[in-house]
Design a protein around this motif. Structure first.
Motif, PDB file in Angstrom:
ATOM      1  N   GLU A 428       5.893   2.249 -16.557  1.00  0.00           N
ATOM      2  CA  GLU A 428       6.075   1.366 -15.525  1.00  0.00           C
ATOM      3  C   GLU A 428       5.960   1.863 -14.273  1.00  0.00           C
ATOM      4  OE1 GLU A 428       7.498  -1.619 -15.931  1.00  0.00           O
ATOM      5  OE2 GLU A 428       7.076  -1.223 -17.905  1.00  0.00           O
ATOM      6  N   ARG A 429       5.943   3.243 -13.987  1.00  0.00           N
ATOM      7  CA  ARG A 429       5.759   3.787 -12.489  1.00  0.00           C
ATOM      8  C   ARG A 429       4.280   3.874 -12.273  1.00  0.00           C
ATOM      9  NH1 ARG A 429       8.841   9.137 -11.062  1.00  0.00           N
ATOM     10  NH2 ARG A 429       8.131   9.508 -13.303  1.00  0.00           N
ATOM     11  N   VAL A 430       3.486   4.277 -13.609  1.00  0.00           N
ATOM     12  CA  VAL A 430       2.147   4.268 -13.089  1.00  0.00           C
ATOM     13  C   VAL A 430       1.561   2.825 -12.829  1.00  0.00           C
ATOM     14  CG1 VAL A 430       1.262   3.560 -15.342  1.00  0.00           C
ATOM     15  CG2 VAL A 430      -0.063   5.226 -14.344  1.00  0.00           C
ATOM     16  N   LYS A 431       2.153   1.736 -12.979  1.00  0.00           N
ATOM     17  CA  LYS A 431       1.369   0.538 -12.327  1.00  0.00           C
ATOM     18  C   LYS A 431       1.546   0.426 -11.038  1.00  0.00           C
ATOM     19  CE  LYS A 431       3.313  -2.104 -16.285  1.00  0.00           C
ATOM     20  NZ  LYS A 431       4.137  -3.225 -16.775  1.00  0.00           N
ATOM     21  N   HIS A 432       2.195   1.320 -10.273  1.00  0.00           N
ATOM     22  CA  HIS A 432       2.155   1.339  -8.867  1.00  0.00           C
ATOM     23  C   HIS A 432       1.332   2.460  -8.335  1.00  0.00           C
ATOM     24  CE1 HIS A 432       5.177  -1.782  -9.195  1.00  0.00           C
ATOM     25  NE2 HIS A 432       5.909  -0.960 -10.031  1.00  0.00           N
ATOM     26  N   ALA A 433       0.629   3.030  -9.224  1.00  0.00           N
ATOM     27  CA  ALA A 433      -0.239   4.238  -8.916  1.00  0.00           C
ATOM     28  C   ALA A 433      -1.751   3.641  -8.605  1.00  0.00           C
ATOM     29  CB  ALA A 433      -0.155   5.166  -9.721  1.00  0.00           C
ATOM     30  N   TYR A 434      -2.596   4.183  -7.299  1.00  0.00           N
ATOM     31  CA  TYR A 434      -3.725   3.982  -7.098  1.00  0.00           C
ATOM     32  C   TYR A 434      -4.003   2.325  -6.800  1.00  0.00           C
ATOM     33  CZ  TYR A 434      -3.662   8.105  -9.954  1.00  0.00           C
ATOM     34  OH  TYR A 434      -3.098   9.409 -10.314  1.00  0.00           O
ATOM     35  N   PRO A 435      -3.220   1.742  -6.067  1.00  0.00           N
ATOM     36  CA  PRO A 435      -3.123   0.264  -5.929  1.00  0.00           C
ATOM     37  C   PRO A 435      -4.200   0.079  -4.693  1.00  0.00           C
ATOM     38  CG  PRO A 435      -1.139   1.251  -4.828  1.00  0.00           C
ATOM     39  CD  PRO A 435      -1.718   2.449  -5.569  1.00  0.00           C
ATOM     40  N   PHE A 436      -5.329   0.183  -4.844  1.00  0.00           N
ATOM     41  CA  PHE A 436      -6.275  -0.023  -3.636  1.00  0.00           C
ATOM     42  C   PHE A 436      -6.460  -1.345  -3.060  1.00  0.00           C
ATOM     43  CE2 PHE A 436      -8.711   3.377  -6.410  1.00  0.00           C
ATOM     44  CZ  PHE A 436      -7.848   4.511  -6.074  1.00  0.00           C
ATOM     45  N   LYS A 437      -6.490  -2.314  -3.930  1.00  0.00           N
ATOM     46  CA  LYS A 437      -6.552  -3.688  -3.427  1.00  0.00           C
ATOM     47  C   LYS A 437      -5.148  -4.283  -2.721  1.00  0.00           C
ATOM     48  CE  LYS A 437      -7.796  -8.567  -4.484  1.00  0.00           C
ATOM     49  NZ  LYS A 437      -7.805  -9.439  -5.834  1.00  0.00           N
ATOM     50  N   GLU A 438      -4.178  -3.781  -3.067  1.00  0.00           N
ATOM     51  CA  GLU A 438      -2.990  -4.091  -2.607  1.00  0.00           C
ATOM     52  C   GLU A 438      -2.742  -3.456  -1.201  1.00  0.00           C
ATOM     53  OE1 GLU A 438       1.965  -4.666  -3.651  1.00  0.00           O
ATOM     54  OE2 GLU A 438       0.724  -3.473  -4.957  1.00  0.00           O
TER      55      GLU A 438
END
Length: 553
Positions: A428-438
């Motif tokens: 779950e937490r990895v989904k918020h890692a490396y969020p370049f576009k956001e």
């Protein structure tokens, strides 16, 4: 980078000579030094316009247009027929370690080792090459690439080098392995305690692993390079970066002595690479620059400080809000107290310096975003940066836009970490890692870098990782968390005009427009149109700085 490539790059450095054999056949009357025509030119201006030609005089672009327009208006002693090749503004690496990279080429290269046994062999080979060196140093190992994904221990190094200190730094620079001789010289014992670091101890004995601030206890004992060694390091770093189309590098974390050396080499014509310097926050650096203020020339810009808030994810030093998924009870740690971060932020704001803070974990990012917000107060144009911004809790994302905080990211971190990031963070937490576009959407722009030598110096890996979010083997199929992939146009902006903007330099570089430095590159392919699997194979054919040829393949 292999020794062969290092040698080749150095041999091909042309030292600022103009094109040698081209003769002019333009019909215009206005004088110019260089005309480039018949090109596939991406200006990367506000409209992302394309052109065919441009003219250069006194190191700057004076006009951009069609080949007919430029050759009909200007007359130049030198012309370049681009033969339809693609031309981009010179690449700007928004986060690198230029000087340290040059020095690292004099140490054992441990990058891409597939086992600790291979690490040891490379260290032995390096020692045979430099048998008289007082220390053995190396960099680049990553236990996540090995069959046994655990930190190594110093036992083998103790047996092989009982009387020579050894320090082998992990790829991210946030963990290292020292042998007993090195630990003894530094006075490190199993009882050593410190803030923001760890001396690993098992069964009452040191393993040799040092994390974050603990590394400094040993590395501070390594003799400083001589001035001659430092000059050579900068020269070879420049040769290699020119070969990859870089014309500006942001050197993240250097001292006044290195800044002065770079400035001296610039003035003597020994170094040409443009450098945006991020100063280490030492008391000496603070005392001098707070008194004298920022320093700027055409090739050197000193107006920022590099702060470290936490460690790296791979060595479990990144400071997290919740425990590591694969190390229960361990959260990572901050490298200083919250008050120390507030104090340095207040000082930098008072003296007009940009604050650029390394923050990996979601806890570190939250803390620094809040401190930035307290100091900045709201909308501003101070362009304070969070370097890496790897793991962002969704509740904190909007703070980047609210306070105009720039996320400065390195796309290859995502494709290097994707194999094991889920183990560290959980699904779950990895989904918020490396969020370049956001992250890009918060302020409408985002600067991109490589973090070399932590990652490869090659900016085409940056481009491919940002757009395709795949590794060199084009894995995974469909890309890693593609909801945060960047468009090709935005990736190119991130490597040129947006990187320039993060340095307060968008009015002098980052695009091919009149009035800007004539820093540009010719490529063997068009990154805007080639298949993703061909992006990493792109080759720089020529690199120009101030309209002068500094690299030719």
């Amino acid at each position: 980078m292999t020794r062969t490539l290092r040698t080749l790059a150095a041999a091909l450095l042309l030292g600022g000579t103009l094109l040698g054999s081209c003769t002019s056949s333009s019909t215009g009357s206005e004088p110019a030094d260089l005309i480039v025509y018949n090109g596939n030119v991406y200006t990367v201006n506000e409209n992302f316009d394309k052109a065919e030609a441009f003219a250069v005089k006194d190191g700057k672009i004076v006009a951009v247009g069609t080949s007919e327009e430029i050759r009909g208006k200007y007359k130049a002693a030198e012309e370049l027929d681009a033969e339809g090749k693609t031309i981009y503004p010179g690449f700007i690496d928004a986060h690198a370690h230029f000087y340290r990279y040059g020095l690292s080429l004099q140490s054992a290269d441990l990058v891409d080792t597939e086992s600790f046994k291979e690490v040891v062999q490379k260290v032995v080979d390096h020692r045979q090459k430099y048998p008289e060196a007082d220390w053995i140093t190396g960099r680049g190992w990553d236990q996540n690439d090995w069959p046994v994904k655990e930190f190594p221990t110093k036992d083998t190094l103790d047996l092989l080098f009982p009387d020579t200190p050894v320090l082998l730094t992990r790829i991210d620079g946030h963990a290292a392995l020292a042998n007993q001789k090195a630990l003894d010289l530094a006075g490190v014992t199993p009882q050593t305690k410190l803030v923001g670091g760890l001396v690993e101890v098992e069964n009452g004995k040191m393993t040799g692993i040092l994390v974050d601030n603990a590394i400094d206890l040993v590395s501070s004992k390594i003799p400083a390079p001589t001035e001659e060694e430092s000059r050579e390091a900068l020269k070879i770093a420049e040769a290699n970066t020119f070969a990859f189309g870089l014309t500006t590098v942001d050197d993240a974390g250097i001292d006044k002595a290195t800044v002065d050396l770079i400035d001296d080499m610039h003035r003597k014509g020994e170094l040409q690479m443009r450098v945006y310097a991020m100063l280490n926050p030492t008391l000496g650096n603070q005392d001098y620059y707070f008194k004298n203020g920022p320093y700027k020339t055409d090739r050197l810009n000193v107006r920022s400080f590099k702060i470290y808030s936490d460690g790296a994810l791979g060595s479990r030093g990144a400071c997290l809000l919740e425990p590591y998924h694969d190390k229960h009870g361990q959260y990572g740690f901050l490298l200083a107290s919250e008050q120390e971060f507030r104090d340095i932020a207040a000082k930098l704001n008072e003296h007009g310096f940009q604050m650029n803070t390394h923050a990996i974990g979601d806890s570190a990012n939250r803390l620094l975003l809040d401190i930035y917000g307290e100091i900045l107060g709201g909308e501003n144009d101070k362009r304070w940066r969070i370097e890496h911004a790897q793991i962002i809790n969704p509740a904190d994302m909007a703070k980047f836009g609210k306070y105009n905080i720039i996320p400065s990211v390195q796309p290859t971190h995502a494709t290097s970490d994707m194999y094991w990031a889920g183990d560290r963070l959980g699904k779950e937490r990895v989904k918020h890692a490396y969020p370049f576009k956001e992250l890009m959407e918060q302020n409408g722009y985002i600067p991109l870098g490589t973090d070399f030598p932590v990652e490869s110096i090659n900016p085409f890996y940056t481009f491919h990782s940002a757009v395709a979010r795949q590794d060199a083997k084009n894995w995974p199929e469909g890309g890693f968390q593609m909801e945060n992939a960047m468009s090709r146009e935005d990736a190119l902006r991130g490597m040129t005009i947006w990187a320039a903007k993060s340095n307060f330099e968008e009015n002098e570089k980052g695009s091919i427009e009149p009035g800007k430095f004539a820093d540009f590159i010719l490529l063997d392919r068009d990154l805007m149109t080639v298949a993703p699997e061909q992006m990493r194979e792109a080759q720089v054919l020529r690199t120009y700085l101030d309209g002068k040829l500094v690299y030719k393949k």
